[in-house]
Design a protein around this motif. Structure first.
Motif, PDB file in Angstrom:
ATOM      1  N   PHE A  27      -2.525  10.820   8.990  1.00 29.68           N
ATOM      2  CA  PHE A  27      -2.024  10.239   8.033  1.00 29.68           C
ATOM      3  C   PHE A  27      -2.259   8.529   9.308  1.00 29.68           C
ATOM      4  CE2 PHE A  27       2.153   6.690   6.771  1.00 29.68           C
ATOM      5  CZ  PHE A  27       0.724   5.837   6.041  1.00 29.68           C
TER       6      PHE A  27
ATOM      7  N   ASP B 299      -2.875  -8.586  10.544  1.00 36.52           N
ATOM      8  CA  ASP B 299      -3.253  -8.815   9.189  1.00 36.52           C
ATOM      9  C   ASP B 299      -3.291  -7.223   8.475  1.00 36.52           C
ATOM     10  OD1 ASP B 299      -5.887 -10.576   9.743  1.00 36.52           O
ATOM     11  OD2 ASP B 299      -6.546  -8.279  11.099  1.00 36.52           O
TER      12      ASP B 299
ATOM     13  N   LEU C 110      -4.547  -0.754   5.579  1.00 37.61           N
ATOM     14  CA  LEU C 110      -4.711   0.148   7.131  1.00 37.61           C
ATOM     15  C   LEU C 110      -5.526   0.107   8.203  1.00 37.61           C
ATOM     16  CD1 LEU C 110      -7.486   2.307   5.315  1.00 37.61           C
ATOM     17  CD2 LEU C 110      -6.254   3.367   6.510  1.00 37.61           C
ATOM     18  N   LYS C 111      -5.177  -1.981   8.421  1.00 38.04           N
ATOM     19  CA  LYS C 111      -6.373  -2.106   9.671  1.00 38.04           C
ATOM     20  C   LYS C 111      -4.822  -2.464  10.820  1.00 38.04           C
ATOM     21  CE  LYS C 111      -9.044  -5.643   7.509  1.00 38.04           C
ATOM     22  NZ  LYS C 111      -9.044  -7.625   7.639  1.00 38.04           N
TER      23      LYS C 111
ATOM     24  N   LEU D   5      -4.069   9.635  -1.670  1.00 41.50           N
ATOM     25  CA  LEU D   5      -2.524  10.187  -2.614  1.00 41.50           C
ATOM     26  C   LEU D   5      -2.102  10.900  -2.973  1.00 41.50           C
ATOM     27  CD1 LEU D   5       0.423   7.351  -1.502  1.00 41.50           C
ATOM     28  CD2 LEU D   5       0.862   9.141  -3.651  1.00 41.50           C
TER      29      LEU D   5
ATOM     30  N   ARG E 160      -3.486  -8.104  -6.591  1.00 38.35           N
ATOM     31  CA  ARG E 160      -4.597  -6.598  -6.176  1.00 38.35           C
ATOM     32  C   ARG E 160      -5.358  -6.579  -6.198  1.00 38.35           C
ATOM     33  NH1 ARG E 160      -6.828  -4.188 -11.848  1.00 38.35           N
ATOM     34  NH2 ARG E 160      -8.850  -5.511 -11.085  1.00 38.35           N
ATOM     35  N   ASP E 161      -6.384  -7.452  -6.221  1.00 36.20           N
ATOM     36  CA  ASP E 161      -7.940  -7.328  -5.381  1.00 36.20           C
ATOM     37  C   ASP E 161      -7.886  -8.158  -4.130  1.00 36.20           C
ATOM     38  OD1 ASP E 161      -8.984  -5.797  -7.711  1.00 36.20           O
ATOM     39  OD2 ASP E 161      -9.373  -8.091  -8.193  1.00 36.20           O
ATOM     40  N   ASP E 162      -7.265  -8.811  -3.765  1.00 33.41           N
ATOM     41  CA  ASP E 162      -7.128 -10.072  -2.014  1.00 33.41           C
ATOM     42  C   ASP E 162      -5.957 -10.533  -2.380  1.00 33.41           C
ATOM     43  OD1 ASP E 162      -7.274 -10.987  -0.241  1.00 33.41           O
ATOM     44  OD2 ASP E 162     -10.067 -11.379  -0.545  1.00 33.41           O
TER      45      ASP E 162
ATOM     46  N   ALA F  89      -4.056  -7.751  15.471  1.00 34.93           N
ATOM     47  CA  ALA F  89      -4.725  -6.233  14.674  1.00 34.93           C
ATOM     48  C   ALA F  89      -3.635  -5.834  13.901  1.00 34.93           C
ATOM     49  CB  ALA F  89      -5.177  -5.138  15.412  1.00 34.93           C
TER      50      ALA F  89
ATOM     51  N   ILE G 270      -3.499   9.604   3.931  1.00 35.17           N
ATOM     52  CA  ILE G 270      -2.359  10.284   3.827  1.00 35.17           C
ATOM     53  C   ILE G 270      -2.108  11.403   2.565  1.00 35.17           C
ATOM     54  CG2 ILE G 270      -1.811   8.815   1.536  1.00 35.17           C
ATOM     55  CD1 ILE G 270       1.252   8.095   2.545  1.00 35.17           C
TER      56      ILE G 270
ATOM     57  N   GLY H  21       0.739  -1.033   0.337  1.00 35.73           N
ATOM     58  CA  GLY H  21      -0.217   0.273  -0.106  1.00 35.73           C
ATOM     59  C   GLY H  21       0.930   1.280   0.064  1.00 35.73           C
ATOM     60  N   VAL H  22       0.222   2.239   0.957  1.00 36.18           N
ATOM     61  CA  VAL H  22       1.090   3.223   0.621  1.00 36.18           C
ATOM     62  C   VAL H  22       2.487   3.526   1.600  1.00 36.18           C
ATOM     63  CG1 VAL H  22      -1.160   4.655   0.862  1.00 36.18           C
ATOM     64  CG2 VAL H  22       0.014   4.041   2.763  1.00 36.18           C
TER      65      VAL H  22
ATOM     66  N   GLU I  92      -6.447  -3.726   3.774  1.00 32.98           N
ATOM     67  CA  GLU I  92      -5.634  -4.256   4.049  1.00 32.98           C
ATOM     68  C   GLU I  92      -4.557  -3.633   4.494  1.00 32.98           C
ATOM     69  OE1 GLU I  92      -5.350  -8.761   5.215  1.00 32.98           O
ATOM     70  OE2 GLU I  92      -6.697  -7.600   3.869  1.00 32.98           O
TER      71      GLU I  92
ATOM     72  N   PRO J  26      -7.335   4.900   0.211  1.00 32.34           N
ATOM     73  CA  PRO J  26      -6.044   5.034   0.360  1.00 32.34           C
ATOM     74  C   PRO J  26      -4.872   5.645  -0.929  1.00 32.34           C
ATOM     75  CG  PRO J  26      -5.915   3.187   1.722  1.00 32.34           C
ATOM     76  CD  PRO J  26      -6.722   3.593   0.830  1.00 32.34           C
ATOM     77  N   LEU J  27      -4.605   5.157  -1.567  1.00 24.82           N
ATOM     78  CA  LEU J  27      -3.799   4.917  -2.158  1.00 24.82           C
ATOM     79  C   LEU J  27      -4.262   6.155  -3.726  1.00 24.82           C
ATOM     80  CD1 LEU J  27      -2.610   1.952  -4.068  1.00 24.82           C
ATOM     81  CD2 LEU J  27      -1.257   3.053  -2.665  1.00 24.82           C
TER      82      LEU J  27
ATOM     83  N   LYS K  12     -10.781   4.897   2.855  1.00 25.02           N
ATOM     84  CA  LYS K  12     -10.768   3.697   2.758  1.00 25.02           C
ATOM     85  C   LYS K  12     -10.248   3.490   1.079  1.00 25.02           C
ATOM     86  CE  LYS K  12     -13.248   2.539   5.884  1.00 25.02           C
ATOM     87  NZ  LYS K  12     -12.424   2.140   6.689  1.00 25.02           N
TER      88      LYS K  12
ATOM     89  N   PHE L 148     -12.642 -13.514  -6.599  1.00 19.14           N
ATOM     90  CA  PHE L 148     -12.026 -12.330  -7.351  1.00 19.14           C
ATOM     91  C   PHE L 148     -13.064 -11.946  -8.126  1.00 19.14           C
ATOM     92  CE2 PHE L 148      -8.461 -14.965  -6.412  1.00 19.14           C
ATOM     93  CZ  PHE L 148      -7.769 -14.040  -5.462  1.00 19.14           C
TER      94      PHE L 148
ATOM     95  N   GLU M 150      -6.107  -2.200  -0.171  1.00 20.20           N
ATOM     96  CA  GLU M 150      -4.987  -0.997   0.882  1.00 20.20           C
ATOM     97  C   GLU M 150      -6.339  -1.013   2.007  1.00 20.20           C
ATOM     98  OE1 GLU M 150      -6.966   2.502  -1.986  1.00 20.20           O
ATOM     99  OE2 GLU M 150      -5.839   0.961  -4.052  1.00 20.20           O
TER     100      GLU M 150
END
Lengths: 401, 247, 643
Positions: free
Chosen positions: C374, C643, A400-401, C443, A243-245, C640, C380, A161-162, A398, C439-440, C437, B93, A396
């Motif tokens: 952030f 994951d 974030l959690k 950004l 990308r999706d999961d 937490a 971000i 991600g970021v 993911e 984030p990219l 939700k 997916f 994303e």
């Protein structure tokens, strides 16, 4: 089969475009500098294709790919500069009465190239610069190995991600700062110059610019066909799934890290080759080309064109970079507002930034969304079923959690 | 019958909370097993450990005839060894077609180079077709998975699990959100699969467990509380206290 | 020894002569003065210097500058000042006597030796001047340019000094002069050891000349105080060694490629030179052969080729020899320098720690707003850097209106907060709200805002740097000794960083808003059902993060150039700080800032010539660091985080 159709359309459009530009250039309708601009734009399109593969398909937002673009340029630039300087040095020594010795030639080359940073010896990294095949190998190997090493470290640690975006941004910044030093062996902030002069070629820039234009068009064609073959096959299916999961893909037995590394390295090499075609047309390369902002622009093009669609990336790169050079070239008419005048050289970036915000907010599919809409292939009819997860958002979440 | 999966003395804790406490568990090569337990009993964590998502603090997890330790393997490697997992929420997916989802899962080489060179053969198409028929999605192969109903997604995921041809299946609440008819079909399918391979079903729904008619392991506070047939464990006083007692 | 005797004499003669005036002394010694010579004049000069007459200095200076004369009429001494038509005359008390012509007076013309003695006396005189500031000025001028002549007057002046601070300075200076210029080596060694590992720059300045060496080539070990023997190829390069030989006239200059080429060209006849065909001259060996042949014919100057040069270097030995001849002094000096070196290293480490701390507080200030947006919100914000710039420009604009720097900074801080708070809230409402939700995409959207803002700044304020001047009371530095110091601006930034740390902790732990923010972070749905409006909280949080960026901008603007790219210079470091520290934890941001600031200073210290390389290595280090702690120094643990 739709894929093959769009591939065919792309190749035909590109071929038509190439022929038109060629005819225009030979009849003097298209200026040499504009041929160069178009040739450079095609190289940027190649880079955007690679960016689309890694971001649009694999979901990895790399903010460092222009570093590989510039590295490719540096590698080819070293040969161009060395060989060109060698010609000049040999010619000037030949006129001086004595046949030149190898020592005199290498001394002459070194002081010609490095006099500007106060050095007179060729650094070690120029060891291959005398040979085109070796240096061409470096165009692929150096960015490839760098991407491999960086990607291995980053993906192994499961940076996603970021975080990964920031890390790639840091990578290109580190590289740029390194190259800015005078003792980096690549002439510090002077960069390499005179790259438009091909050694051993007597033809004028008018012809050379067309050669490069053709080469860029051919490279774009090959890249497009190659990448579209990749994304339409099982490999494409795997990376879209990542990308999706990505966790789910892992439980299917695919090594997500290996795929990411593969895509990261492959795209880096593609981008490096595009850079190697770009900089001989640009004529000059310096470390500013590696600034993180360049890589972010690459993402901007892909986003505006429409990610997850290869032709979207090409359209985005072509439209935005051509518009950008039109606006910043001072050719766009200023808009008088009475109290002030909007001079596009100063306001283009504001327009670009804001339109980019708007695209992100209102048209996530970018320009290619219009094509899909026209082709009636807009989002599938869900027949009232709840909308699935947002494209690319899972991973994303993911992160974030 | 030798055990396919052996979990022995495994403990794991998160921030001092012991999610799994000295858990020991084993399952044979062709066996159906249900795991039940109240919320927080450690069912999900147990599956996470077996599939490599969570690394235990202590204990051993071995798999197969050669007793390969799973603790040193990554999730992908564990999946390739032959352990398949179906999640509670259907995770397919959605952006790809049903056929693409199934092809992704088909047992085949998983390395990037081999996948790049992979071309679909008629035998693969047959397999995909057969699996789709088996879960009733034969008509939906070209549709995007995101367009399927919740139940259909569950079926697709089960088909993907089968396509992997695993030796051990971990199935998390397969019956959730299914109609009665669908449940019956699921039961049938699971018992059928369990004739050739090991299946672990984690389930909340007692009715569904009864239908499965298999050995039951009751988890509580990260450890095995009781094990045996459903009748046997439901008579166990401990189980009644901690689980059934609360309804 | 003679000077010592004079000194002794001066000391002895001070008291009895004290009561006399300048006029009395001069007239008593008129004969000596008129035919002054170095051998005889000393007592007179000393008597003048010790007289206590306020005019003594002026008279001495006049004498030195040949402006003292004897009036022919009465033989009295007078002071002259040249005018266009003769002299203006004053008596020895300074009273004006009118004018005179050249014929009226006999000018005294002391020779160079006498003038030098007068100069020394003048030094002593000013060193004992009743005016304390004059004494201080004299001391400073000696310290700035230490000369052996100053030693004796200084010693004499110490005896008379009453003011304790000046006395201490005089004693220190006397010791510094002693260790350099005293005739007695034992006294010099004693002076050196007396200082111990003193950290003063003046001491190092005095010691360093003692250990200066010069490099020389010789066929046998030279006389003198040898520091060390050198091995060509190890301690110095072959080229350097050969250059030494050439400089010492022990070898011929080396033949450069250019010179050889010119010589060969000059002797080219019929396509041949030195028996070698022109076409064959494309190798160095062939050219050397041709040149050697020309040398043998005497047609070109003798010169060394590479091989000959190497042989020549082997015939000689190379030494570093101390300029200072006394071995005891040099060894004491180098021992003292070594032990000072250790202490300086230690102090430099302390100074480095201070530098690192101040850089860390800058990064902390720049990153804390980012950590909020952030870390707490998962958003971000690539435009964070532009918010920093916005804060700095706000400060600049305020200074255009409020000329008082203290007042303007006090206005600018809250105003910058307000401006960037508003900008942040606007951005959250208009853009970010729609992209939670994702984030990219946040950004990239914020990046769009970033380039737009940057260009707008450029259009408004131009590309050149704008000054943001700090109040005068923040100028200067707090220095602990000659090594350890820190500027007041940096202390102020450090304090500001601490204030914000405290403010943040208070806000999050002690206020209703903080409670609500934490609730929304952990579970927005639950928070909403308990009556908290997540929209409002997100808006306020984002505004707060942006507002702090504005304040950071004012702080950074005080020491950095305010340009439209100010924020860009800090944005990557700020991201690094947050990522390295660990997301969602203010202590993590603090740890990240400390680590990045400290590390950057450390790398800069190890490679001081190159701050660009320092940043490169820094980023490489961070990439490696992420390998071991992918979630930062202070990572959230537990399920937490897994994951």
């Amino acid at each position: 089969m739709r894929n093959q159709k769009s591939r065919l359309i792309f190749v035909l459009v590109l071929a038509l475009f190439t022929i038109l530009v060629t005819i225009g250039a030979q009849n003097g309708l298209v200026s040499t500098s504009f041929v160069k601009t178009l040739g450079k734009t095609l190289c940027l399109c190649i880079a955007a294709l690679a960016m689309d593969l890694i971001w649009g398909y694999a979901g990895i937002l790399s903010l460092g790919h222009m570093a590989f673009f510039a590295l490719g340029g540096y590698m080819i630039g070293m040969w161009l500069m060395y060989a060109r300087t060698e010609e000049i040095v040999v010619a000037s020594l030949a006129n001086a009465g004595l046949p030149a010795t190898p020592e005199e030639i290498s001394q002459g080359i070194a002081s010609q190239i490095f006099g500007v940073v106060g050095a007179s010896d060729l650094p070690m990294i120029w060891g291959f610069a005398h040979s085109l095949p070796l240096q061409l190998m470096l165009v692929v190997l150096l960015p490839g190995l760098l991407a491999l090493a960086f990607g291995w470290l980053a993906f192994r640690a499961r940076v996603t991600g970021v975080y990964l975006s920031i890390l790639t941004q840091a990578m290109t910044l580190a590289l740029a700062l390194y190259l800015f030093q005078n003792d980096s062996g690549l002439r510090g902030n002077n960069g390499l110059s005179g790259l438009q002069n091909l050694p051993g070629v007597t033809a004028g820039q008018q012809e050379v610019s067309l050669w490069f234009f053709w080469a860029a068009a051919a490279a774009l064609c090959i890249t497009y066909i190659g990448l579209s073959a990749i994304v339409s096959g099982k490999f494409g299916s795997v990376i879209r799934a990542i990308r999706d999961d990505e966790a789910r893909v892992r439980f299917l037995g695919y090594s997500v890290e290996a795929y990411k590394l593969f895509v990261f390295t492959l795209t880096s090499v593609i981008v490096a080759l595009a850079g190697a075609l770009y900089y001989p047309q640009a004529g000059i390369i310096n470390p500013a080309e590696l600034a993180p902002i360049a890589s972010i622009y690459l993402a901007v093009w892909v986003a505006i064109g429409g990610r997850g669609k290869l032709y979207g990336a090409v359209i985005g790169a072509a439209v935005v970079s051509l518009l950008s050079s039109w606006f910043t070239g001072g050719r766009a008419p200023s808009i008088p507002l009475g109290f002030a005048t909007i001079d596009w050289v100063n306001w283009w970036q504001v327009l670009l930034g804001l339109s980019f915000v708007c695209v992100t907010l209102f048209a996530p599919k970018g320009i290619s969304g219009i094509f899909d809409w026209v082709a009636g292939a807009a989002s599938p009819d869900r027949k009232g079923a709840p909308l699935g997860r947002d494209d690319g958002s899972l991973q994303e979440q993911e992160a974030l959690k | 019958m030798s055990a396919l999966l052996e979990v022995s003395g495994v403990s794991v804790s998160f921030d001092g909370f012991r999610a799994i406490n000295n858990l020991t568990f084993s399952i044979g090569t062709a066996e159906l097993r249900a795991i039940i337990g109240p919320n927080g009993a450690g069912k999900s964590t147990f599956m996470d450990i077996v599939t490599g998502k969570t690394k235990p603090d202590s204990g051993a997890v071995t798999f197969g005839e050669k007793s390969t330790s799973l603790l040193k393997l990554s999730e992908a490697q564990i999946a390739r060894v032959g352990i398949g997992r179906k999640f509670q929420r259907p995770t397919v997916f959605e952006d790809q077609t049903v056929a693409e989802n199934l092809i992704l899962a088909l047992k085949a080489a998983r390395s990037p180079w081999k996948v790049l060179a992979w071309r679909i053969k008629s035998i693969d198409l047959e397999k995909v077709q057969r699996l789709a028929v088996q879960v009733g999605l034969a008509d939906h192969l070209p549709r995007k998975a995101g367009e399927l109903s919740h139940g259909q997604k569950q079926w697709l995921e089960i088909a993907m699990l089968l396509a992997q041809e695993p030796r051990l299946l971990l199935v998390d609440e397969p019956a959730a959100g299914m109609t009665l008819a669908e449940r019956e079909r699921t039961t049938e399918l699971l018992t059928q699969i369990a004739q050739t391979r090991a299946v672990v079903v984690v389930e909340h729904d007692m009715d569904f467990v009864r239908r499965l008619n298999c050995r039951v392991t009751v988890l509580h506070e990260g450890a095995v509380l009781a094990e045996g047939s459903l009748e046997h464990v439901t008579k166990n006083q401990d189980v009644i206290d901690v689980y059934l007692g609360r309804g | 020894m003679r000077t010592l005797l004079i000194c002794l004499f001066a000391l002895l003669s001070v008291t009895p002569l004290r009561a006399q005036t300048v006029a009395e002394i001069l007239s008593a010694n008129a004969g000596l003065i008129e035919k002054s010579s170095r051998q005889t004049i000393a007592p007179v000069i000393d008597a003048l210097a010790a007289s206590g007459d306020p005019m003594a200095a002026e008279v001495l200076a006049a004498w030195q500058e040949k402006a003292l004369a004897i009036r022919k009429g009465d033989g009295a001494f007078v002071l002259l000042k040249t005018t266009s038509d003769g002299y203006e005359v004053r008596d020895l008390t300074g009273a004006t006597l009118g004018t005179a012509t050249k014929t009226d007076v006999t000018e005294l013309k002391p020779n160079a030796g006498v003038r030098a003695m007068i100069a020394t006396a003048l030094v002593q005189f000013t060193l004992s001047d009743p005016d304390i500031s004059k004494r201080q000025a004299a001391l400073d001028s000696i310290a700035k340019d230490p000369k052996p002549e100053a030693l004796l007057p200084l010693r004499a002046a110490i005896k008379l000094e009453k003011a304790p601070t000046i006395l201490a300075q005089k004693q220190r200076l006397e010791q510094l002069l002693t260790l350099r210029f005293d005739a007695d080596p034992a006294a010099r060694v004693a002076a050196i050891t007396g200082f111990g590992a003193d950290l003063g720059l003046d001491l190092r300045a005095a010691l360093n000349p003692l250990v200066v060496t010069k490099r020389l080539a010789a066929s046998s070990p030279p006389d003198g105080n040898i520091a060390r023997a050198l091995q060509p190829g190890r301690d110095l390069s072959q080229t350097e060694a050969y250059d030494l030989l050439v400089a010492a006239g022990l070898a011929l200059p080396r033949l450069t490629i250019e010179a050889e080429r010119a010589a060969l060209l000059a002797n080219l006849t019929d396509g041949m030179v030195g028996g070698v065909a022109l076409a064959d001259l494309a190798s160095q060996a062939a050219r050397d052969r041709a040149y050697t042949a020309l040398e043998a014919e005497g047609r070109v100057p003798q010169a060394m080729t590479d091989a000959e040069a190497k042989a020549a270097v082997n015939d000689f030995q190379f030494y570093d020899v101390y300029v200072e001849p006394d071995a005891a002094v040099t060894s004491a000096a180098s021992a003292a320098l070594t032990s000072i070196g250790y202490r300086v290293d230690f102090m430099q480490a302390a100074d480095l720690a201070l530098d690192g701390l101040s850089l860390a507080s800058i990064y902390f200030l720049a990153a804390i707003g980012l950590a909020i947006t952030f870390g707490v919100m998962g958003v971000i914000n690539m435009a964070h850097g532009e918010f920093i710039t916005l804060g700095a420009y706000t400060g600049y604009v305020v200074q255009q209106w409020v000329p008082n720097y203290t007042a303007s900074i006090l206005i600018a801080l809250p105003l910058a907060f307000a401006v960037t708070f508003a900008a942040g809230v606007a951005m959250e409402r208009l853009v970010i709200r729609h992209l939670y939700k994702r984030p990219l995409e946040t950004l990239l959207a914020t990046f769009g805002i970033s380039i737009a803002l940057q260009q707008i700044f450029k259009n408004i304020f131009g590309t050149q740097a704008r000054p943001l001047t700090s109040p005068a009371w923040l100028d200067g530095a707090l220095s602990f000794n000659d090594v350890v110091s820190i500027s007041y601006i940096r202390i102020a930034i450090f304090v500001l960083a601490l204030v914000f740390l405290g403010f943040f902790l208070w806000l999050m732990k002690r206020t209703r808003l903080g409670l609500e923010v934490r609730a929304v972070t952990q579970n927005p749905g639950m928070a909403a059902s308990m009556g908290i409006n997540p929209d409002r909280i997100n808006m306020l949080t984002f505004g707060l993060g942006s507002g702090i960026a504005g304040i950071a901008g004012v702080a950074i603007g005080l020491f950095a150039k305010v340009t439209s790219e100010l924020g860009t210079d800090y944005i990557v470091q700020s991201f690094m700080t947050v990522v390295v520290g660990g997301v969602g934890n203010i202590w993590g941001t603090l740890a990240g800032a400390t680590m990045i600031g400290g590390l950057q200073k450390m790398i800069e210290f190890l490679n001081p010539s190159n701050t660009l390389a320092a940043q490169t290595y820094m980023i490489l280090f961070i990439i490696l660091f992420i390998q071991f702690r992918p979630r930062g120094i202070i990572a959230l643990r537990g399920r937490a985080a897994g994951d």
